[in-house]
Design a protein around this motif. Structure first.
Motif, PDB file in Angstrom:
ATOM      1  N   VAL A 182       1.018  -1.138   0.022  1.00  0.00           N
ATOM      2  CA  VAL A 182       0.042   0.204   0.066  1.00  0.00           C
ATOM      3  C   VAL A 182       0.764   1.283   0.068  1.00  0.00           C
ATOM      4  O   VAL A 182       0.429   2.246  -0.631  1.00  0.00           O
ATOM      5  N   LYS A 183       1.911   1.232   0.700  1.00  0.00           N
ATOM      6  CA  LYS A 183       2.615   2.391   0.724  1.00  0.00           C
ATOM      7  C   LYS A 183       3.395   2.495  -0.606  1.00  0.00           C
ATOM      8  O   LYS A 183       3.728   3.550  -0.976  1.00  0.00           O
ATOM      9  N   LYS A 184       3.967   1.474  -1.345  1.00  0.00           N
ATOM     10  CA  LYS A 184       4.447   1.619  -2.354  1.00  0.00           C
ATOM     11  C   LYS A 184       3.451   2.168  -3.510  1.00  0.00           C
ATOM     12  O   LYS A 184       3.929   3.047  -4.397  1.00  0.00           O
ATOM     13  N   ARG A 212      -6.542   0.800  -1.085  1.00  0.00           N
ATOM     14  CA  ARG A 212      -7.088   0.544   0.207  1.00  0.00           C
ATOM     15  C   ARG A 212      -7.567  -0.695   0.192  1.00  0.00           C
ATOM     16  O   ARG A 212      -8.751  -0.986   0.341  1.00  0.00           O
ATOM     17  N   PRO A 213      -6.533  -2.073   0.427  1.00  0.00           N
ATOM     18  CA  PRO A 213      -7.237  -3.265   0.401  1.00  0.00           C
ATOM     19  C   PRO A 213      -7.986  -3.517   1.688  1.00  0.00           C
ATOM     20  O   PRO A 213      -8.479  -4.653   1.909  1.00  0.00           O
ATOM     21  N   THR A 244       0.974   4.017  -3.007  1.00  0.00           N
ATOM     22  CA  THR A 244       0.636   5.484  -2.409  1.00  0.00           C
ATOM     23  C   THR A 244       1.754   6.195  -2.868  1.00  0.00           C
ATOM     24  O   THR A 244       1.494   7.442  -3.742  1.00  0.00           O
ATOM     25  N   ASP A 245       3.035   5.854  -2.847  1.00  0.00           N
ATOM     26  CA  ASP A 245       4.169   6.560  -3.434  1.00  0.00           C
ATOM     27  C   ASP A 245       4.203   6.568  -4.765  1.00  0.00           C
ATOM     28  O   ASP A 245       4.466   7.844  -5.459  1.00  0.00           O
ATOM     29  N   ARG A 246       3.777   5.597  -5.528  1.00  0.00           N
ATOM     30  CA  ARG A 246       3.596   5.662  -6.924  1.00  0.00           C
ATOM     31  C   ARG A 246       2.718   6.566  -7.614  1.00  0.00           C
ATOM     32  O   ARG A 246       2.713   7.374  -8.362  1.00  0.00           O
ATOM     33  N   LEU A 247       1.257   6.685  -6.918  1.00  0.00           N
ATOM     34  CA  LEU A 247       0.410   7.573  -7.078  1.00  0.00           C
ATOM     35  C   LEU A 247       0.835   9.018  -7.078  1.00  0.00           C
ATOM     36  O   LEU A 247       0.612   9.867  -8.042  1.00  0.00           O
ATOM     37  N   PHE A 248       1.778   9.439  -6.044  1.00  0.00           N
ATOM     38  CA  PHE A 248       2.027  10.816  -5.827  1.00  0.00           C
ATOM     39  C   PHE A 248       3.216  10.866  -6.802  1.00  0.00           C
ATOM     40  O   PHE A 248       3.364  12.295  -7.322  1.00  0.00           O
ATOM     41  N   GLU A 249       4.015  10.307  -7.025  1.00  0.00           N
ATOM     42  CA  GLU A 249       5.168  10.275  -7.912  1.00  0.00           C
ATOM     43  C   GLU A 249       4.757  10.389  -9.593  1.00  0.00           C
ATOM     44  O   GLU A 249       4.796  11.319 -10.152  1.00  0.00           O
ATOM     45  N   GLU A 250       3.511   9.728  -9.879  1.00  0.00           N
ATOM     46  CA  GLU A 250       3.163   9.693 -11.275  1.00  0.00           C
ATOM     47  C   GLU A 250       2.242  10.951 -11.600  1.00  0.00           C
ATOM     48  O   GLU A 250       2.254  11.592 -12.633  1.00  0.00           O
ATOM     49  N   ILE A 251       1.371  11.170 -10.452  1.00  0.00           N
ATOM     50  CA  ILE A 251       0.293  12.416 -10.563  1.00  0.00           C
ATOM     51  C   ILE A 251       0.717  13.884 -10.057  1.00  0.00           C
ATOM     52  O   ILE A 251       0.625  14.730 -10.720  1.00  0.00           O
ATOM     53  N   GLY A 252       1.444  13.650  -9.078  1.00  0.00           N
ATOM     54  CA  GLY A 252       1.877  14.583  -8.232  1.00  0.00           C
ATOM     55  C   GLY A 252       1.041  15.454  -7.416  1.00  0.00           C
ATOM     56  O   GLY A 252      -0.380  15.351  -7.521  1.00  0.00           O
ATOM     57  N   THR A 253       1.550  16.040  -6.131  1.00  0.00           N
ATOM     58  CA  THR A 253       0.716  16.625  -5.134  1.00  0.00           C
ATOM     59  C   THR A 253      -0.156  17.775  -5.738  1.00  0.00           C
ATOM     60  O   THR A 253      -1.542  17.647  -5.283  1.00  0.00           O
ATOM     61  N   GLN A 254       0.259  18.635  -6.352  1.00  0.00           N
ATOM     62  CA  GLN A 254      -0.476  19.437  -6.804  1.00  0.00           C
ATOM     63  C   GLN A 254      -1.629  19.361  -7.714  1.00  0.00           C
ATOM     64  O   GLN A 254      -2.724  19.551  -7.847  1.00  0.00           O
ATOM     65  N   GLN A 255      -1.402  18.314  -8.503  1.00  0.00           N
ATOM     66  CA  GLN A 255      -2.423  17.819  -9.578  1.00  0.00           C
ATOM     67  C   GLN A 255      -3.704  16.997  -8.746  1.00  0.00           C
ATOM     68  O   GLN A 255      -4.552  17.103  -9.157  1.00  0.00           O
ATOM     69  N   LEU A 256      -3.273  16.210  -7.835  1.00  0.00           N
ATOM     70  CA  LEU A 256      -3.939  15.571  -7.028  1.00  0.00           C
ATOM     71  C   LEU A 256      -4.727  16.622  -6.103  1.00  0.00           C
ATOM     72  O   LEU A 256      -6.034  16.197  -6.090  1.00  0.00           O
ATOM     73  N   ALA A 257      -4.346  17.537  -5.909  1.00  0.00           N
ATOM     74  CA  ALA A 257      -4.858  18.396  -5.064  1.00  0.00           C
ATOM     75  C   ALA A 257      -6.073  19.221  -5.907  1.00  0.00           C
ATOM     76  O   ALA A 257      -7.269  19.270  -5.440  1.00  0.00           O
ATOM     77  N   LEU A 258      -5.832  19.422  -6.999  1.00  0.00           N
ATOM     78  CA  LEU A 258      -6.842  20.069  -7.998  1.00  0.00           C
ATOM     79  C   LEU A 258      -7.782  18.807  -8.309  1.00  0.00           C
ATOM     80  O   LEU A 258      -9.159  19.150  -8.168  1.00  0.00           O
ATOM     81  N   ARG A 297       1.600   9.390   5.861  1.00  0.00           N
ATOM     82  CA  ARG A 297       1.053   8.315   6.573  1.00  0.00           C
ATOM     83  C   ARG A 297       1.232   6.904   5.923  1.00  0.00           C
ATOM     84  O   ARG A 297       1.113   5.745   6.378  1.00  0.00           O
ATOM     85  N   GLY A 298       1.171   6.963   4.580  1.00  0.00           N
ATOM     86  CA  GLY A 298       1.442   5.834   3.498  1.00  0.00           C
ATOM     87  C   GLY A 298       0.392   5.219   3.092  1.00  0.00           C
ATOM     88  O   GLY A 298       0.266   4.087   2.410  1.00  0.00           O
ATOM     89  N   TYR A 299      -0.975   6.103   3.053  1.00  0.00           N
ATOM     90  CA  TYR A 299      -2.164   5.701   2.539  1.00  0.00           C
ATOM     91  C   TYR A 299      -3.098   6.643   2.220  1.00  0.00           C
ATOM     92  O   TYR A 299      -2.845   7.651   2.774  1.00  0.00           O
TER      93      TYR A 299
END
Length: 104
Positions: free
Chosen positions: A32-34, A93-94, A36-50, A65-67
């Motif tokens: 789950v941590k991996k 989120r399994p 989550t990290d991949r999500l933030f790396e591929e999409i980015g925090t600013q884009q996810l915020a939007l 937190r890792g999830y």
């Protein structure tokens, strides 16, 4: 699905909860941590915020937190660009068994 996935409200209705009903193993937590990290790396925090209409600081807390939170996962998994990259509710989120899609 069993009644364990629900809690009773004072009005007598049954309401689905996002709270995990399954404990993750150490291996699952790492996965789950991996993811989550991949999500933030591929999409980015600013884009996810939007996309999620959230403040970047809230997303940074999720990353630390890792999830990702349950409601955020539901919103994300409705976006084709996210699902095309292989992100699913189950991969992010399994531990959540009962999803309340009406809340989003």
């Amino acid at each position: 699905m069993t009644i364990d996935n629900f809690t009773e409200k004072s009005s007598g209705d049954l309401k689905k909860q996002y709270r995990p009903r399954v404990r993750l193993t150490k291996k699952q937590k790492v996965q789950v941590k991996k993811e989550t990290d991949r999500l933030f790396e591929e999409i980015g925090t600013q884009q996810l915020a939007l996309l999620l209409d959230m403040k970047p600081t809230a997303l940074n807390m999720m990353k630390a937190r890792g999830y990702v939170g349950g409601e955020a996962v539901l919103k994300l998994c409705k976006i084709k660009a996210i699902t095309d990259r292989g992100f699913t509710r189950e991969s992010l989120r399994p531990d959540v068994i009962a999803w309340d899609e009406e809340r989003v």
